[in-house]
Design a protein around this motif. Structure first.
Motif, PDB file in Angstrom:
ATOM      1  N   ASP A  40       1.142  -1.208  -0.129  1.00 52.99           N
ATOM      2  CA  ASP A  40       0.076  -0.058  -0.699  1.00 52.99           C
ATOM      3  C   ASP A  40       0.826   1.522  -0.006  1.00 52.99           C
ATOM      4  N   LEU A  41       2.105   1.799   0.952  1.00 49.74           N
ATOM      5  CA  LEU A  41       2.737   2.332   1.196  1.00 49.74           C
ATOM      6  C   LEU A  41       3.665   3.146  -0.974  1.00 49.74           C
ATOM      7  N   ILE A  42       3.343   1.903  -0.666  1.00 48.00           N
ATOM      8  CA  ILE A  42       4.575   1.921  -2.037  1.00 48.00           C
ATOM      9  C   ILE A  42       3.740   2.446  -3.140  1.00 48.00           C
ATOM     10  N   VAL A  43       2.549   1.639  -3.886  1.00 50.42           N
ATOM     11  CA  VAL A  43       1.991   1.845  -4.391  1.00 50.42           C
ATOM     12  C   VAL A  43       0.356   3.514  -4.244  1.00 50.42           C
ATOM     13  N   ALA A  44       0.840   3.789  -3.205  1.00 53.79           N
ATOM     14  CA  ALA A  44      -0.407   5.386  -2.801  1.00 53.79           C
ATOM     15  C   ALA A  44       1.740   6.193  -3.523  1.00 53.79           C
ATOM     16  N   ARG A  45       1.999   5.820  -2.723  1.00 53.00           N
ATOM     17  CA  ARG A  45       3.565   6.832  -3.604  1.00 53.00           C
ATOM     18  C   ARG A  45       4.036   6.677  -4.253  1.00 53.00           C
ATOM     19  N   LEU A  46       4.730   5.667  -5.291  1.00 58.57           N
ATOM     20  CA  LEU A  46       4.669   5.580  -6.939  1.00 58.57           C
ATOM     21  C   LEU A  46       4.020   5.459  -7.618  1.00 58.57           C
ATOM     22  N   GLU A  47       2.898   4.675  -7.633  1.00 60.00           N
ATOM     23  CA  GLU A  47       1.464   4.374  -8.576  1.00 60.00           C
ATOM     24  C   GLU A  47       0.654   5.681  -8.488  1.00 60.00           C
ATOM     25  N   LEU A  48       0.369   5.611  -7.641  1.00 57.91           N
ATOM     26  CA  LEU A  48      -1.002   7.170  -7.384  1.00 57.91           C
ATOM     27  C   LEU A  48      -0.320   8.718  -7.082  1.00 57.91           C
ATOM     28  N   GLY A  49       0.944   8.381  -6.670  1.00 60.04           N
ATOM     29  CA  GLY A  49       2.006   9.717  -6.655  1.00 60.04           C
ATOM     30  C   GLY A  49       1.783  10.758  -5.328  1.00 60.04           C
ATOM     31  N   THR A  51       1.077  12.035  -1.484  1.00 63.93           N
ATOM     32  CA  THR A  51       2.477  12.792  -0.866  1.00 63.93           C
ATOM     33  C   THR A  51       2.001  12.363  -0.032  1.00 63.93           C
ATOM     34  N   TYR A  52       3.600  12.280   1.423  1.00 69.37           N
ATOM     35  CA  TYR A  52       3.306  11.523   2.863  1.00 69.37           C
ATOM     36  C   TYR A  52       2.155  12.341   3.123  1.00 69.37           C
ATOM     37  N   GLU A  53       2.119  13.636   3.487  1.00 66.01           N
ATOM     38  CA  GLU A  53       0.771  13.789   4.358  1.00 66.01           C
ATOM     39  C   GLU A  53      -0.149  13.243   3.902  1.00 66.01           C
ATOM     40  N   GLU A  54      -0.617  13.080   2.295  1.00 69.04           N
ATOM     41  CA  GLU A  54      -2.292  12.186   1.941  1.00 69.04           C
ATOM     42  C   GLU A  54      -1.890  10.525   2.335  1.00 69.04           C
ATOM     43  N   ILE A  55      -0.498   9.958   1.840  1.00 63.87           N
ATOM     44  CA  ILE A  55      -0.500   8.535   3.027  1.00 63.87           C
ATOM     45  C   ILE A  55      -0.415   8.487   4.128  1.00 63.87           C
ATOM     46  N   ALA A  56      -0.102   8.815   4.971  1.00 60.95           N
ATOM     47  CA  ALA A  56      -0.419   9.544   6.245  1.00 60.95           C
ATOM     48  C   ALA A  56      -1.160   9.387   6.810  1.00 60.95           C
ATOM     49  N   VAL A  57      -2.547  10.540   6.111  1.00 61.65           N
ATOM     50  CA  VAL A  57      -4.211  10.423   6.777  1.00 61.65           C
ATOM     51  C   VAL A  57      -4.751   8.696   6.000  1.00 61.65           C
ATOM     52  N   ALA A  58      -4.309   8.695   4.474  1.00 63.08           N
ATOM     53  CA  ALA A  58      -4.909   7.141   4.066  1.00 63.08           C
ATOM     54  C   ALA A  58      -4.595   5.961   5.154  1.00 63.08           C
ATOM     55  N   LEU A  59      -3.528   6.311   5.209  1.00 63.39           N
ATOM     56  CA  LEU A  59      -3.208   4.305   5.809  1.00 63.39           C
ATOM     57  C   LEU A  59      -2.744   5.392   7.613  1.00 63.39           C
ATOM     58  N   LYS A  60      -3.508   5.708   8.285  1.00 62.90           N
ATOM     59  CA  LYS A  60      -3.194   6.103   9.519  1.00 62.90           C
ATOM     60  C   LYS A  60      -1.817   6.136  10.034  1.00 62.90           C
ATOM     61  N   LYS A  61      -1.014   6.711   9.727  1.00 63.00           N
ATOM     62  CA  LYS A  61       0.002   6.648  10.611  1.00 63.00           C
ATOM     63  C   LYS A  61       0.012   8.180  11.349  1.00 63.00           C
ATOM     64  N   PRO A  62       0.758   8.667  12.164  1.00 64.10           N
ATOM     65  CA  PRO A  62       0.773   9.216  12.762  1.00 64.10           C
ATOM     66  C   PRO A  62       1.305  10.961  12.356  1.00 64.10           C
TER      67      PRO A  62
END
Length: 86
Positions: A40-49, A51-62
């Protein structure tokens, strides 16, 4: 260079297509060996582009930094799995 040569040079050759498909197959096989979160992290960053802020929200990172670090670790694991396939 005439028109036929320009057209031929812009098309993917069968060899190039086979190499590209082999690379995609290796990527898919390596991704399949990762955890769901790593994928999920790799797809979010590399394939979907995302941001880390968006990834944090989507994957419930602090925080965005936690998402960045988790993504970096996932990419290292992916690289290790890709080396294994050589």
């Amino acid at each position: 260079e005439d028109l036929d040569e320009r057209i031929a040079s812009s098309q993917t050759s069968p060899l190039e297509a086979a190499i590209r498909q082999e690379q995609l197959d290796r990527y898919d096989a390596a991704m399949a060996r990762l955890s769901e979160l790593e994928r999920d992290l790799i797809v979010a960053r590399l394939e979907l582009g995302l941001t880390y802020e968006e990834i944090a929200v989507a994957l419930k990172k602090p925080s965005w930094n936690a998402a960045r670090m988790a993504t970096a670790r996932a990419l290292v694991r992916l690289a290790e799995e890709l080396k294994r396939d050589r």
